[in-house]
Design a protein around this motif. Structure first.
Motif, PDB file in Angstrom:
ATOM      1  N   HIS A 179       0.829  -0.868  -0.030  1.00 46.45           N
ATOM      2  CA  HIS A 179      -0.066  -0.184   0.211  1.00 46.45           C
ATOM      3  C   HIS A 179       0.903   1.168   0.025  1.00 46.45           C
ATOM      4  CE1 HIS A 179      -2.276   3.288   1.180  1.00 46.45           C
ATOM      5  NE2 HIS A 179      -3.986   2.096   1.299  1.00 46.45           N
ATOM      6  N   PRO A 180       0.734   2.340  -0.742  1.00 45.28           N
ATOM      7  CA  PRO A 180       1.205   3.307  -0.871  1.00 45.28           C
ATOM      8  C   PRO A 180       1.683   4.335  -0.248  1.00 45.28           C
ATOM      9  CG  PRO A 180       0.107   4.227  -2.556  1.00 45.28           C
ATOM     10  CD  PRO A 180      -0.273   2.239  -1.657  1.00 45.28           C
ATOM     11  N   LYS A 181      -0.013   4.249   1.163  1.00 46.53           N
ATOM     12  CA  LYS A 181       0.759   4.639   2.271  1.00 46.53           C
ATOM     13  C   LYS A 181       1.169   4.030   3.424  1.00 46.53           C
ATOM     14  CE  LYS A 181      -2.208   8.442   0.802  1.00 46.53           C
ATOM     15  NZ  LYS A 181      -3.508   9.039   1.300  1.00 46.53           N
ATOM     16  N   LEU A 182       1.671   2.488   3.615  1.00 44.55           N
ATOM     17  CA  LEU A 182       1.734   2.260   4.977  1.00 44.55           C
ATOM     18  C   LEU A 182       3.382   1.365   4.286  1.00 44.55           C
ATOM     19  CD1 LEU A 182      -1.275  -0.135   5.304  1.00 44.55           C
ATOM     20  CD2 LEU A 182      -0.616   2.031   5.992  1.00 44.55           C
ATOM     21  N   ASN A 183       3.844   1.367   5.351  1.00 45.41           N
ATOM     22  CA  ASN A 183       5.982   0.866   5.127  1.00 45.41           C
ATOM     23  C   ASN A 183       6.135   1.368   3.796  1.00 45.41           C
ATOM     24  OD1 ASN A 183       7.207  -1.105   5.799  1.00 45.41           O
ATOM     25  ND2 ASN A 183       7.079  -2.872   5.087  1.00 45.41           N
ATOM     26  N   ARG A 184       6.061   2.410   3.812  1.00 40.82           N
ATOM     27  CA  ARG A 184       6.995   3.469   2.660  1.00 40.82           C
ATOM     28  C   ARG A 184       6.323   2.519   1.459  1.00 40.82           C
ATOM     29  NH1 ARG A 184       9.404   2.123   6.347  1.00 40.82           N
ATOM     30  NH2 ARG A 184      11.573   0.871   5.799  1.00 40.82           N
ATOM     31  N   GLY A 185       5.339   2.406   1.255  1.00 41.38           N
ATOM     32  CA  GLY A 185       5.535   1.443   0.085  1.00 41.38           C
ATOM     33  C   GLY A 185       6.003   0.167   0.169  1.00 41.38           C
ATOM     34  N   GLU A 186       6.669  -0.903   0.735  1.00 40.66           N
ATOM     35  CA  GLU A 186       7.330  -1.777   0.928  1.00 40.66           C
ATOM     36  C   GLU A 186       6.478  -2.904   1.520  1.00 40.66           C
ATOM     37  OE1 GLU A 186      10.377  -2.613   0.097  1.00 40.66           O
ATOM     38  OE2 GLU A 186      10.708  -0.153  -0.490  1.00 40.66           O
ATOM     39  N   GLU A 187       6.641  -4.291   0.687  1.00 39.08           N
ATOM     40  CA  GLU A 187       6.209  -5.126   1.014  1.00 39.08           C
ATOM     41  C   GLU A 187       4.979  -5.597   2.178  1.00 39.08           C
ATOM     42  OE1 GLU A 187       5.452  -8.900  -1.656  1.00 39.08           O
ATOM     43  OE2 GLU A 187       6.855  -9.696   0.118  1.00 39.08           O
ATOM     44  N   ILE A 188       4.365  -5.673   3.142  1.00 43.27           N
ATOM     45  CA  ILE A 188       4.116  -6.232   3.838  1.00 43.27           C
ATOM     46  C   ILE A 188       3.524  -8.046   4.190  1.00 43.27           C
ATOM     47  CG2 ILE A 188       2.456  -5.734   6.066  1.00 43.27           C
ATOM     48  CD1 ILE A 188       2.429  -2.975   5.275  1.00 43.27           C
ATOM     49  N   LEU A 189       4.454  -8.062   4.668  1.00 41.16           N
ATOM     50  CA  LEU A 189       3.597  -9.900   5.080  1.00 41.16           C
ATOM     51  C   LEU A 189       2.231  -9.818   6.350  1.00 41.16           C
ATOM     52  CD1 LEU A 189       4.726 -12.423   6.087  1.00 41.16           C
ATOM     53  CD2 LEU A 189       6.766 -11.548   5.147  1.00 41.16           C
ATOM     54  N   VAL A 190       0.857 -10.338   6.225  1.00 40.12           N
ATOM     55  CA  VAL A 190       0.600 -10.826   7.533  1.00 40.12           C
ATOM     56  C   VAL A 190       0.059 -12.641   7.726  1.00 40.12           C
ATOM     57  CG1 VAL A 190      -1.204 -10.183   8.338  1.00 40.12           C
ATOM     58  CG2 VAL A 190      -0.546  -8.030   7.230  1.00 40.12           C
ATOM     59  N   GLU A 191       0.249 -13.307   8.117  1.00 39.54           N
ATOM     60  CA  GLU A 191      -0.579 -14.345   8.856  1.00 39.54           C
ATOM     61  C   GLU A 191      -1.895 -14.572   9.540  1.00 39.54           C
ATOM     62  OE1 GLU A 191       2.889 -16.364  10.961  1.00 39.54           O
ATOM     63  OE2 GLU A 191       3.805 -17.024   8.924  1.00 39.54           O
ATOM     64  N   GLY A 192      -2.478 -14.981   8.590  1.00 35.33           N
ATOM     65  CA  GLY A 192      -3.990 -15.360   9.418  1.00 35.33           C
ATOM     66  C   GLY A 192      -5.002 -16.860   9.395  1.00 35.33           C
ATOM     67  N   HIS A 193      -5.571 -17.083   9.358  1.00 36.33           N
ATOM     68  CA  HIS A 193      -6.828 -18.276   8.660  1.00 36.33           C
ATOM     69  C   HIS A 193      -8.248 -17.335   8.253  1.00 36.33           C
ATOM     70  CE1 HIS A 193      -6.908 -17.994  12.871  1.00 36.33           C
ATOM     71  NE2 HIS A 193      -8.509 -19.358  13.132  1.00 36.33           N
ATOM     72  N   SER A 194      -8.881 -18.459   7.858  1.00 40.67           N
ATOM     73  CA  SER A 194     -10.283 -18.381   7.441  1.00 40.67           C
ATOM     74  C   SER A 194     -10.954 -19.377   8.532  1.00 40.67           C
ATOM     75  CB  SER A 194     -10.498 -18.139   5.934  1.00 40.67           C
ATOM     76  OG  SER A 194      -9.507 -16.991   5.972  1.00 40.67           O
ATOM     77  N   PHE A 195     -12.216 -19.270   8.737  1.00 39.92           N
ATOM     78  CA  PHE A 195     -13.104 -20.227   9.134  1.00 39.92           C
ATOM     79  C   PHE A 195     -14.171 -20.312   7.905  1.00 39.92           C
ATOM     80  CE2 PHE A 195     -16.571 -22.445  10.501  1.00 39.92           C
ATOM     81  CZ  PHE A 195     -16.177 -23.608  11.251  1.00 39.92           C
TER      82      PHE A 195
END
Length: 143
Positions: free
Chosen positions: A86-102
């Motif tokens: 996202h251009p406004k988050l983390n200086r536009g650098e890649e962000i990774l998030v772990e999660g799960h879906s039920f």
């Protein structure tokens, strides 16, 4: 993959999902889908597609990697890693998030989808000033 067809389709679609192909969601979700995540709750397929459209509009890119799947007939838990920019988050650098879906299926489509993820890791920690405050609080809480 050894899963039911509805789950195979879910995994396949999320592997290909992008802003320009959100119509693929119609292959996965029941018209009466109930979707929830830490930010929002949506009822109905059209509202879900609109919600995803809003989310994807502001992203440079977003992709999902499926890490593990637990399948129990009509229910499944899908563990994933989301990679996005996202251009406004983390200086536009890649962000990774772990999660799960039920997930719960009805008529071979997902009728219930609830996402579990750390909203701080996804969003708040990457906002200037707020991010450093949250990291400081987490550090102090872990002592």
């Amino acid at each position: 993959m050894g899963h039911d067809s509805w789950l195979d389709i879910f995994i396949s679609v999320y592997g290909d999902l992008e802003m320009n192909n959100l119509a693929l969601l119609e292959k996965v979700y029941h018209k009466d889908i109930h979707f929830s995540d830490p930010m929002h709750e949506v009822h109905g397929l059209n509202d879900l597609i609109d919600y995803f459209g809003t989310l994807y509009t502001n992203l440079d890119y977003c992709r999902f990697q499926i890490d593990n799947v637990i399948n129990d007939n009509n229910d499944a838990a899908v563990y994933w890693t989301m990679f996005f920019s996202h251009p406004k988050l983390n200086r536009g650098e890649e962000i990774l998030v772990e999660g799960h879906s039920f997930l719960t299926q009805q008529d071979n489509k997902v009728i219930r989808h609830r996402d579990y993820l750390d909203l701080g890791a996804m969003l708040y920690e990457h906002i200037p000033f707020l991010g450093s405050a949250i990291k400081t609080i987490k550090k102090r809480a872990s002592r």
